[in-house]
Design an enzyme around this catalytic site. Structure first.
Site, PDB file in Angstrom:
ATOM      1  N   ARG A   1       0.831  -1.211   0.000  1.00  0.00           N
ATOM      2  CA  ARG A   1       0.000   0.000   0.000  1.00  0.00           C
ATOM      3  C   ARG A   1       0.862   1.257   0.000  1.00  0.00           C
ATOM      4  O   ARG A   1       0.556   2.235  -0.674  1.00  0.00           O
ATOM      5  CB  ARG A   1      -0.935   0.003   1.223  1.00  0.00           C
ATOM      6  CG  ARG A   1      -2.026  -1.043   1.127  1.00  0.00           C
ATOM      7  CD  ARG A   1      -2.963  -0.983   2.309  1.00  0.00           C
ATOM      8  NE  ARG A   1      -3.621   0.317   2.443  1.00  0.00           N
ATOM      9  CZ  ARG A   1      -4.346   0.682   3.487  1.00  0.00           C
ATOM     10  NH1 ARG A   1      -4.499  -0.142   4.503  1.00  0.00           N
ATOM     11  NH2 ARG A   1      -4.910   1.864   3.544  1.00  0.00           N
TER      12      ARG A   1
ATOM     13  N   ASP B   1      -3.361   8.169   3.842  1.00  0.00           N
ATOM     14  CA  ASP B   1      -2.344   8.299   2.790  1.00  0.00           C
ATOM     15  C   ASP B   1      -1.575   9.620   2.807  1.00  0.00           C
ATOM     16  O   ASP B   1      -0.582   9.775   2.086  1.00  0.00           O
ATOM     17  CB  ASP B   1      -2.985   8.078   1.403  1.00  0.00           C
ATOM     18  CG  ASP B   1      -4.192   8.980   1.133  1.00  0.00           C
ATOM     19  OD1 ASP B   1      -4.177  10.157   1.573  1.00  0.00           O
ATOM     20  OD2 ASP B   1      -5.136   8.522   0.463  1.00  0.00           O
TER      21      ASP B   1
ATOM     22  N   HIS C   1      -7.889   7.977  11.371  1.00  0.00           N
ATOM     23  CA  HIS C   1      -7.436   6.586  11.339  1.00  0.00           C
ATOM     24  C   HIS C   1      -5.917   6.465  11.243  1.00  0.00           C
ATOM     25  O   HIS C   1      -5.398   5.453  10.806  1.00  0.00           O
ATOM     26  CB  HIS C   1      -8.115   5.836  10.186  1.00  0.00           C
ATOM     27  CG  HIS C   1      -9.602   5.697  10.361  1.00  0.00           C
ATOM     28  ND1 HIS C   1     -10.471   5.411   9.333  1.00  0.00           N
ATOM     29  CD2 HIS C   1     -10.387   5.830  11.464  1.00  0.00           C
ATOM     30  CE1 HIS C   1     -11.711   5.367   9.798  1.00  0.00           C
ATOM     31  NE2 HIS C   1     -11.688   5.627  11.086  1.00  0.00           N
TER      32      HIS C   1
ATOM     33  N   THR D   1     -17.003   8.683   1.110  1.00  0.00           N
ATOM     34  CA  THR D   1     -17.007   7.727   2.226  1.00  0.00           C
ATOM     35  C   THR D   1     -18.292   6.909   2.190  1.00  0.00           C
ATOM     36  O   THR D   1     -19.362   7.446   1.923  1.00  0.00           O
ATOM     37  CB  THR D   1     -16.823   8.415   3.593  1.00  0.00           C
ATOM     38  OG1 THR D   1     -16.909   7.421   4.620  1.00  0.00           O
ATOM     39  CG2 THR D   1     -17.828   9.507   3.864  1.00  0.00           C
TER      40      THR D   1
HETATM   41  P1  NAD Z   1     -14.887   2.781   1.736  1.00  0.00           P
HETATM   42  O1  NAD Z   1     -13.939   1.976   0.931  1.00  0.00           O
HETATM   43  O2  NAD Z   1     -15.730   2.100   2.733  1.00  0.00           O
HETATM   44  O3  NAD Z   1     -15.861   3.568   0.768  1.00  0.00           O
HETATM   45  C1  NAD Z   1     -15.372   4.274  -0.332  1.00  0.00           C
HETATM   46  C2  NAD Z   1     -16.472   5.181  -0.851  1.00  0.00           C
HETATM   47  O4  NAD Z   1     -15.908   5.953  -1.893  1.00  0.00           O
HETATM   48  C3  NAD Z   1     -17.680   4.454  -1.435  1.00  0.00           C
HETATM   49  O5  NAD Z   1     -18.858   5.042  -0.948  1.00  0.00           O
HETATM   50  C4  NAD Z   1     -17.539   4.696  -2.934  1.00  0.00           C
HETATM   51  O6  NAD Z   1     -18.804   4.823  -3.590  1.00  0.00           O
HETATM   52  C5  NAD Z   1     -16.817   6.025  -2.952  1.00  0.00           C
HETATM   53  N1  NAD Z   1     -16.056   6.305  -4.157  1.00  0.00           N
HETATM   54  C6  NAD Z   1     -15.422   5.451  -4.993  1.00  0.00           C
HETATM   55  N2  NAD Z   1     -14.815   6.111  -5.992  1.00  0.00           N
HETATM   56  C7  NAD Z   1     -15.065   7.438  -5.769  1.00  0.00           C
HETATM   57  C8  NAD Z   1     -14.710   8.640  -6.447  1.00  0.00           C
HETATM   58  N3  NAD Z   1     -13.954   8.611  -7.562  1.00  0.00           N
HETATM   59  N4  NAD Z   1     -15.147   9.818  -5.940  1.00  0.00           N
HETATM   60  C9  NAD Z   1     -15.908   9.848  -4.813  1.00  0.00           C
HETATM   61  N5  NAD Z   1     -16.281   8.751  -4.150  1.00  0.00           N
HETATM   62  C10 NAD Z   1     -15.860   7.556  -4.620  1.00  0.00           C
HETATM   63  O7  NAD Z   1     -14.025   3.934   2.381  1.00  0.00           O
HETATM   64  P2  NAD Z   1     -14.195   4.716   3.745  1.00  0.00           P
HETATM   65  O8  NAD Z   1     -15.615   5.107   3.921  1.00  0.00           O
HETATM   66  O9  NAD Z   1     -13.145   5.724   3.751  1.00  0.00           O
HETATM   67  O10 NAD Z   1     -13.850   3.631   4.870  1.00  0.00           O
HETATM   68  C11 NAD Z   1     -12.826   2.696   4.691  1.00  0.00           C
HETATM   69  C12 NAD Z   1     -11.706   2.702   5.716  1.00  0.00           C
HETATM   70  O11 NAD Z   1     -10.532   2.226   5.064  1.00  0.00           O
HETATM   71  C13 NAD Z   1     -11.321   4.034   6.206  1.00  0.00           C
HETATM   72  O12 NAD Z   1     -11.296   3.914   7.567  1.00  0.00           O
HETATM   73  C14 NAD Z   1      -9.905   4.324   5.747  1.00  0.00           C
HETATM   74  O13 NAD Z   1      -9.080   4.570   6.863  1.00  0.00           O
HETATM   75  C15 NAD Z   1      -9.425   3.085   5.126  1.00  0.00           C
HETATM   76  N6  NAD Z   1      -8.895   3.305   3.760  1.00  0.00           N
HETATM   77  C16 NAD Z   1      -8.013   4.330   3.515  1.00  0.00           C
HETATM   78  C17 NAD Z   1      -7.552   4.570   2.215  1.00  0.00           C
HETATM   79  C18 NAD Z   1      -6.611   5.725   1.944  1.00  0.00           C
HETATM   80  O14 NAD Z   1      -5.957   6.223   2.847  1.00  0.00           O
HETATM   81  N7  NAD Z   1      -6.544   6.202   0.703  1.00  0.00           N
HETATM   82  C19 NAD Z   1      -7.966   3.734   1.179  1.00  0.00           C
HETATM   83  C20 NAD Z   1      -8.853   2.679   1.482  1.00  0.00           C
HETATM   84  C21 NAD Z   1      -9.306   2.485   2.775  1.00  0.00           C
END
Ligand code: NAD
Ligand code: ZN
Length: 250
Positions: A68, A102, A117, A192
């Site tokens: 990651r 990130d 987180h 989210t």
């Molecule tokens: P989630 O994976 O549960 O949900 C992602 C959401 O993003 C969904 O509702 C989806 O429809 C939406 N989405 C997808 N593509 C999109 C776009 N281009 N524009 C806008 N929305 C879009 O993520 P979450 O709600 O953040 O919860 C997951 C947990 O996992 C969090 O606690 C986080 O800490 C962690 N996480 C972090 C990262 C990161 O740091 N980039 C990545 C994945 C998961």
């Protein structure tokens, strides 16, 4: 509400706060957890992002986090990160509360970022107070001589400084986020799923204190029914369009 009216609401508001999730970084090529494109490599995050998994097989958990970290190091902030930073610069945004680990908001220039987180670049000792934040620009935190890496102070394993499933959120960050939720008059809820608590409660707290809720997400979420405005689009294009309207107003 039209895009123009949404922009007006943002400009007129006293305090705007953004809550971001994995979807805010999806347009930077960083996979989300849930949804159809959210399948992480060959792993199930729920089987890796827990302290039980780390106790069982710390090397495997570290390998997943190093994978990651490499993806994140290769990624660039996208217009969602950039516009939120510009809004803060122009006094239109108080803070970003993020569930992302990130660091892309900071890389885009956001200053007040509340990380609910944790941060993937942090290493912390499982036993003592030792911790450090790696700088990938200097090649730190991408490779280790041994996995798990050992604490230089006490010799116990280091773990990534993120909140795993079942763990409490950092106290100060949560209190600050809750205070912002209570005091804002608009909350932008971006990318989210609204399925991870307590972060998902923040929009409900904001709403109960009178805030307008704006969702930007291409898919319906667990929070959609509470929204005042819904923009059913990918975040980067939606935010760019919104920023265009904001600029036309000033
Ligand atoms: P989630 O994976 O549960 O949900 C992602 C959401 O993003 C969904 O509702 C989806 O429809 C939406 N989405 C997808 N593509 C999109 C776009 N281009 N524009 C806008 N929305 C879009 O993520 P979450 O709600 O953040 O919860 C997951 C947990 O996992 C969090 O606690 C986080 O800490 C962690 N996480 C972090 C990262 C990161 O740091 N980039 C990545 C994945 C998961
Ligand atoms: Zn230690």
């Amino acid at each position: 509400m039209s895009l123009r009216e949404t922009a007006e609401r943002l400009v007129e508001a006293e305090t705007v706060v953004a809550l971001t999730g994995a979807g805010a970084s999806a347009d930077s090529g960083i996979p989300t957890f849930r949804g159809k494109d959210g399948l992480w490599n060959k792993y199930d995050p729920r089987e890796l992002a827990t302290s039980e998994a780390f106790a069982r097989d710390p090397e495997r958990v570290w390998e997943w986090y190093l994978w990651r970290r490499r993806k994140i190091a290769e990624a660039e902030p996208n217009p969602t990160h950039t516009v939120l930073a510009l809004m803060e610069r122009d006094g239109l945004l108080e803070a970003v509360i993020t569930q992302n680990v990130d660091g892309l908001h900071q890389r885009a220039g956001s200053r007040r970022v509340i990380e609910l987180h944790g941060n993937i670049w942090r290493d912390e000792c499982v036993s003592c107070e030792y911790h450090r934040v790696n700088d990938p620009e200097r090649g730190e935190g991408l490779e280790y001589d041994e996995l798990p890496p050992k604490c230089p102070d006490c010799g116990d394993p280091l773990r990534p400084g993120v909140v795993w499933f079942g763990e409490p959120l950092p106290h100060d960050a949560l209190v600050e986020a809750e205070n912002l939720a209570r005091s804002c008059d608009v909350m932008l809820v971006i990318g989210t799923s609204g399925e991870v608590r307590p972060a998902a409660d923040l929009p409900l707290v904001a709403k109960s204190c009178g805030a307008t809720l704006i969702e930007i997400n291409p898919s319906e979420t667990a929070l959609s029914s509470h929204m005042d405005v819904i923009i059913r689009e990918r975040a980067a294009s939606a935010i760019k369009a919104l920023w265009g309207e904001i600029e036309r107003l000033s």
